[in-house]
Design a protein around this motif. Structure first.
Motif, mmCIF file in Angstrom:
data_model
loop_
_atom_site.group_PDB
_atom_site.id
_atom_site.type_symbol
_atom_site.label_atom_id
_atom_site.label_comp_id
_atom_site.label_asym_id
_atom_site.label_seq_id
_atom_site.Cartn_x
_atom_site.Cartn_y
_atom_site.Cartn_z
ATOM 1 N N LYS A 130 12.612 3.609 10.359
ATOM 2 C CA LYS A 130 12.076 4.853 10.909
ATOM 3 C C LYS A 130 11.595 5.774 9.792
ATOM 4 O O LYS A 130 10.587 6.457 9.938
ATOM 5 N N LYS A 131 12.319 5.799 8.696
ATOM 6 C CA LYS A 131 11.936 6.641 7.569
ATOM 7 C C LYS A 131 11.183 5.790 6.565
ATOM 8 O O LYS A 131 11.758 4.905 5.930
ATOM 9 N N LYS A 132 9.890 6.054 6.423
ATOM 10 C CA LYS A 132 9.041 5.194 5.596
ATOM 11 C C LYS A 132 9.133 5.587 4.126
ATOM 12 O O LYS A 132 8.152 5.960 3.507
ATOM 13 N N MET A 133 10.308 5.504 3.565
ATOM 14 C CA MET A 133 10.506 5.944 2.187
ATOM 15 C C MET A 133 11.249 4.887 1.369
ATOM 16 O O MET A 133 12.187 4.260 1.854
ATOM 17 N N TYR A 134 10.816 4.730 0.142
ATOM 18 C CA TYR A 134 11.566 3.973 -0.848
ATOM 19 C C TYR A 134 12.275 4.927 -1.807
ATOM 20 O O TYR A 134 13.351 4.621 -2.321
ATOM 21 N N ILE A 135 11.620 6.060 -2.055
ATOM 22 C CA ILE A 135 12.218 7.149 -2.830
ATOM 23 C C ILE A 135 11.943 8.440 -2.068
ATOM 24 O O ILE A 135 10.841 8.635 -1.546
ATOM 25 N N SER A 136 12.932 9.317 -1.970
ATOM 26 C CA SER A 136 12.726 10.610 -1.326
ATOM 27 C C SER A 136 13.504 11.681 -2.072
ATOM 28 O O SER A 136 14.329 11.384 -2.942
ATOM 29 N N THR A 137 13.232 12.930 -1.729
ATOM 30 C CA THR A 137 13.879 14.074 -2.378
ATOM 31 C C THR A 137 14.485 14.977 -1.321
ATOM 32 O O THR A 137 13.858 15.251 -0.296
ATOM 33 N N GLU A 138 15.709 15.415 -1.560
ATOM 34 C CA GLU A 138 16.398 16.306 -0.621
ATOM 35 C C GLU A 138 17.045 17.469 -1.366
ATOM 36 O O GLU A 138 17.379 17.356 -2.549
ATOM 37 N N GLN A 139 17.203 18.571 -0.652
ATOM 38 C CA GLN A 139 17.953 19.722 -1.162
ATOM 39 C C GLN A 139 19.370 19.670 -0.589
ATOM 40 O O GLN A 139 19.548 19.654 0.629
ATOM 41 N N VAL A 140 20.347 19.630 -1.461
ATOM 42 C CA VAL A 140 21.742 19.553 -1.041
ATOM 43 C C VAL A 140 22.508 20.681 -1.732
ATOM 44 O O VAL A 140 22.651 20.680 -2.960
ATOM 45 N N ASP A 141 22.970 21.639 -0.931
ATOM 46 C CA ASP A 141 23.737 22.780 -1.454
ATOM 47 C C ASP A 141 23.001 23.482 -2.589
ATOM 48 O O ASP A 141 23.576 23.833 -3.628
ATOM 49 N N PRO A 197 12.386 -4.131 -5.440
ATOM 50 C CA PRO A 197 11.105 -4.783 -5.759
ATOM 51 C C PRO A 197 9.868 -3.931 -5.493
ATOM 52 O O PRO A 197 8.895 -4.012 -6.246
ATOM 53 N N THR A 198 9.879 -3.097 -4.446
ATOM 54 C CA THR A 198 8.685 -2.301 -4.158
ATOM 55 C C THR A 198 8.520 -1.174 -5.163
ATOM 56 O O THR A 198 7.415 -0.874 -5.603
ATOM 57 N N ILE A 199 9.625 -0.539 -5.551
ATOM 58 C CA ILE A 199 9.551 0.479 -6.595
ATOM 59 C C ILE A 199 9.103 -0.165 -7.904
ATOM 60 O O ILE A 199 8.286 0.393 -8.647
ATOM 61 N N LEU A 200 9.610 -1.370 -8.164
ATOM 62 C CA LEU A 200 9.208 -2.094 -9.359
ATOM 63 C C LEU A 200 7.717 -2.429 -9.313
ATOM 64 O O LEU A 200 7.023 -2.348 -10.332
ATOM 65 N N ALA A 201 7.212 -2.793 -8.136
ATOM 66 C CA ALA A 201 5.785 -3.094 -7.996
ATOM 67 C C ALA A 201 4.930 -1.860 -8.278
ATOM 68 O O ALA A 201 3.867 -1.959 -8.900
ATOM 69 N N ALA A 202 5.396 -0.690 -7.821
ATOM 70 C CA ALA A 202 4.686 0.555 -8.128
ATOM 71 C C ALA A 202 4.701 0.810 -9.630
ATOM 72 O O ALA A 202 3.693 1.239 -10.222
ATOM 73 N N ARG A 203 5.842 0.560 -10.246
ATOM 74 C CA ARG A 203 5.943 0.752 -11.696
ATOM 75 C C ARG A 203 4.992 -0.179 -12.437
ATOM 76 O O ARG A 203 4.274 0.236 -13.350
ATOM 77 N N ARG A 204 4.975 -1.457 -12.061
ATOM 78 C CA ARG A 204 4.098 -2.420 -12.720
ATOM 79 C C ARG A 204 2.627 -2.029 -12.538
ATOM 80 O O ARG A 204 1.815 -2.187 -13.453
ATOM 81 N N LEU A 249 8.297 7.932 -2.889
ATOM 82 C CA LEU A 249 7.466 6.741 -2.767
ATOM 83 C C LEU A 249 7.548 6.277 -1.325
ATOM 84 O O LEU A 249 8.630 5.934 -0.833
ATOM 85 N N SER A 250 6.414 6.295 -0.651
ATOM 86 C CA SER A 250 6.349 5.867 0.751
ATOM 87 C C SER A 250 5.275 4.801 0.886
ATOM 88 O O SER A 250 4.628 4.417 -0.092
ATOM 89 N N TYR A 251 5.073 4.308 2.093
ATOM 90 C CA TYR A 251 4.108 3.229 2.283
ATOM 91 C C TYR A 251 3.229 3.496 3.501
ATOM 92 O O TYR A 251 3.545 4.314 4.364
ATOM 93 N N PHE A 252 2.098 2.803 3.541
ATOM 94 C CA PHE A 252 1.197 2.817 4.690
ATOM 95 C C PHE A 252 1.274 1.456 5.375
ATOM 96 O O PHE A 252 1.375 0.419 4.715
ATOM 97 N N THR A 253 1.227 1.465 6.679
ATOM 98 C CA THR A 253 1.223 0.214 7.437
ATOM 99 C C THR A 253 -0.173 -0.411 7.402
ATOM 100 O O THR A 253 -1.149 0.226 6.984
ATOM 101 N N TYR A 295 0.865 -1.178 0.000
ATOM 102 C CA TYR A 295 0.000 0.000 0.000
ATOM 103 C C TYR A 295 0.899 1.224 0.000
ATOM 104 O O TYR A 295 1.548 1.530 1.004
ATOM 105 N N LEU A 296 0.958 1.912 -1.145
ATOM 106 C CA LEU A 296 1.991 2.912 -1.396
ATOM 107 C C LEU A 296 1.397 4.277 -1.730
ATOM 108 O O LEU A 296 0.261 4.381 -2.184
ATOM 109 N N ARG A 297 2.207 5.303 -1.502
ATOM 110 C CA ARG A 297 1.872 6.663 -1.923
ATOM 111 C C ARG A 297 3.028 7.193 -2.763
ATOM 112 O O ARG A 297 4.181 7.227 -2.302
ATOM 113 N N TYR A 298 2.691 7.629 -3.977
ATOM 114 C CA TYR A 298 3.678 8.126 -4.925
ATOM 115 C C TYR A 298 3.406 9.601 -5.198
ATOM 116 O O TYR A 298 2.270 9.987 -5.471
ATOM 117 N N GLU A 299 4.446 10.435 -5.101
ATOM 118 C CA GLU A 299 4.297 11.875 -5.315
ATOM 119 C C GLU A 299 5.297 12.381 -6.346
ATOM 120 O O GLU A 299 6.438 11.907 -6.404
#
Length: 480
Positions: free
Chosen positions: A172-183, A221-228, A139-143, A110-114
């Motif tokens: 602790k961090k419920k992420m498969y994909i995340s975005t950060e600002q670096v410099d 595999p989870t990112i792949l499952a979202a893609r599929r 890409l994050s998930y719900f328990t 059970y995933l959330r994609y933004e």
């Protein structure tokens, strides 16, 4: 299965959100923006195969030379936004096969994609060109516990939710994909599954594709499952010429988005693997498939049987229908409405047909007296949320858009949402029209959203006869 869609800044969708069930009917007048919802779904699906710019140009299969990508960005009449936001919450199949044929198991289902995608103009010497820029991807998930609140449509917790929702991810961090600002630069991070370690980083500004698009191996595999899952989102735009075509024996044996490959798909289902080499069992299986499809089609037209004719010499498959009169007709002699109904009959019989099916105006070509039959067929294609998800109850979903009063009147009110234009002030003070999808009062959407809804009194256009229609009064009959 797409359970929720959120959009801000895409076409006329501003601060827009909608919850979907297994079957959803979106009703609204012509030009209200129903198709824009399907455009978002198609865009997300296209992004799993194409670059940002290619996906944008393919949304409605328009001419790339004449399409202006700026039209995807909301404009209030004087100013156009420079980015839009998309979010999709989805239930995915945990078992996936990567692009190299290797099986993999997603750790969360059970995933959330933004996504946030921006529009920029880049200068090169004396020329300039437009481009789309990936500014955020996650890409994050719900328990399992969160799923009880997030899955809003009525369903069986014991059967449906227990079989469809799982989560083995424990971080602790419920992420498969995340975005950060670096410099001052945006980086997309891919977090490892099943082990601790530093995430893989990629610069967003130069990325032509999303991370989901490039994730094609069993290592994620989870990112792949979202893609599929998103690859399985398709818009059915049935074309009579495609539905009438015969197939080569080795043609694609899955119905295409335009309704093509009907003979090859039905031939595959009839051939199957049943019988275990026993000719009598194989013939029994073949006859059962043909009879099942014919019986369902008989709810619309007087059909006695259906079969696939194989021309051995030309290796050509032709769909043949026998009427109760005894006449046998090839597919090219059938009406558009019959073929549209037949496409849905075959999709409902095909266990390989998974994912989300979107369809505009499914009532086209269907007699008003048969609306209930096509509605029942559409709902049977979708997963039954009162039973476990398995091969007999695959995770399929149907979303349709209509403006037909007859089709709307046949609906269960829990399956209906209505497109409405809402007046409000934009950031610069202009009065603008935005689109919302509103449920009926006392339905699961109105109860969970706790917000806007409509009553039956606002649906006069769908519930009464047309004004001054010549045939709206009872006809006099002088015959005995």
């Amino acid at each position: 299965m797409l359970t929720r869609l959120e959009v801000n800044g895409f076409k006329n969708l501003v601060d827009f959100s909608v919850d979907f069930g297994p079957f959803t009917c979106i009703a609204g007048p012509n030009g209200a923006g129903k198709s824009n919802i399907f455009d978002v779904i198609r865009f997300l699906s296209l992004l799993t195969e194409h670059t940002l710019i290619e996906a944008a140009l393919r949304i409605r299969d328009s001419d790339p030379d004449t399409t202006d990508i700026k039209d995807l960005f909301w404009c209030d009449g004087s100013e156009r936004v420079t980015e839009f936001f998309l979010a999709a919450e989805m239930i995915v199949d945990p078992s996936v096969i990567d692009d190299f044929g290797r099986p993999a198991q997603a750790s969360s289902t059970y995933l959330r994609y933004e996504l946030r995608i921006g529009h920029e103009v880049e200068l090169q010497a004396a020329d300039s060109y437009e481009k789309l820029v990936l500014r955020h991807e996650s890409l994050s998930y719900f328990t399992e516990g969160e799923a009880s609140e997030r899955i809003r449509f009525p369903h069986s917790a014991m059967h449906f939710r227990k079989s469809a929702i799982s989560n083995a991810r424990r971080t602790k961090k419920k992420m498969y994909i995340s975005t950060e600002q670096v410099d001052g630069h945006t980086e997309i991070l891919v977090h490892q599954e099943g082990q601790q370690g530093r995430p893989q980083r990629a610069p967003a500004a130069s990325a032509p594709r999303t991370i989901v698009c490039t994730s094609n191996t069993s290592s994620t595999p989870t990112i792949l499952a979202a893609r599929r899952e998103m690859q399985g989102w398709r818009i059915l735009a049935l074309e009579p010429s495609a539905m009438r075509r015969p197939d080569r024996l080795r043609a694609d044996s899955h119905i295409s988005h335009d309704g093509g490959h009907l003979p090859a798909t039905l031939y595959r289902l009839a051939s199957g693997t049943s019988g275990n080499g026993n000719p009598e069992e194989a013939e029994k299986h073949r006859a059962g498939i043909y009879a099942s499809v014919a019986n369902r089609l008989a709810e619309l037209v007087p059909v006695e049987s259906i079969r696939i004719d194989l021309d051995e010499k030309r290796k050509l498959l032709t769909l043949m229908l026998r009427e109760r009169s005894g006449a046998e007709l090839p597919a090219h002699a059938l009406s558009d409405g019959t073929l549209r109904f037949l496409v849905l009959c075959i999709l409902g019989s095909d266990p390989a047909a998974r994912g989300l099916i979107c369809m505009e105006e499914p009532e086209n070509g269907i007699h008003p007296g048969k609306m209930a039959a096509i509605l029942e067929l559409l709902k049977e294609i979708a997963v039954d949320p009162e039973h476990p998800v398995d091969d007999d109850n695959p995770l399929r979903q149907v979303i349709v858009a209509t403006h037909s009063p007859v089709f709307v009147q046949c609906q269960n009110k829990n399956d209906l949402i209505f497109v409405a234009r809402i007046r409000r002030k934009s950031g610069n003070g202009n009065m603008i029209n935005i689109m919302k999808c509103l449920p009926l009062l006392n339905t699961w959407r109105s109860e969970t959203a706790g917000g806007d809804h409509i009553g039956l009194s606002t649906l006069i256009a769908y519930l009464q006869k047309p004004e001054n229609a010549p045939l709206q009064h009872e006809l006099e009959c002088n015959e005995p």
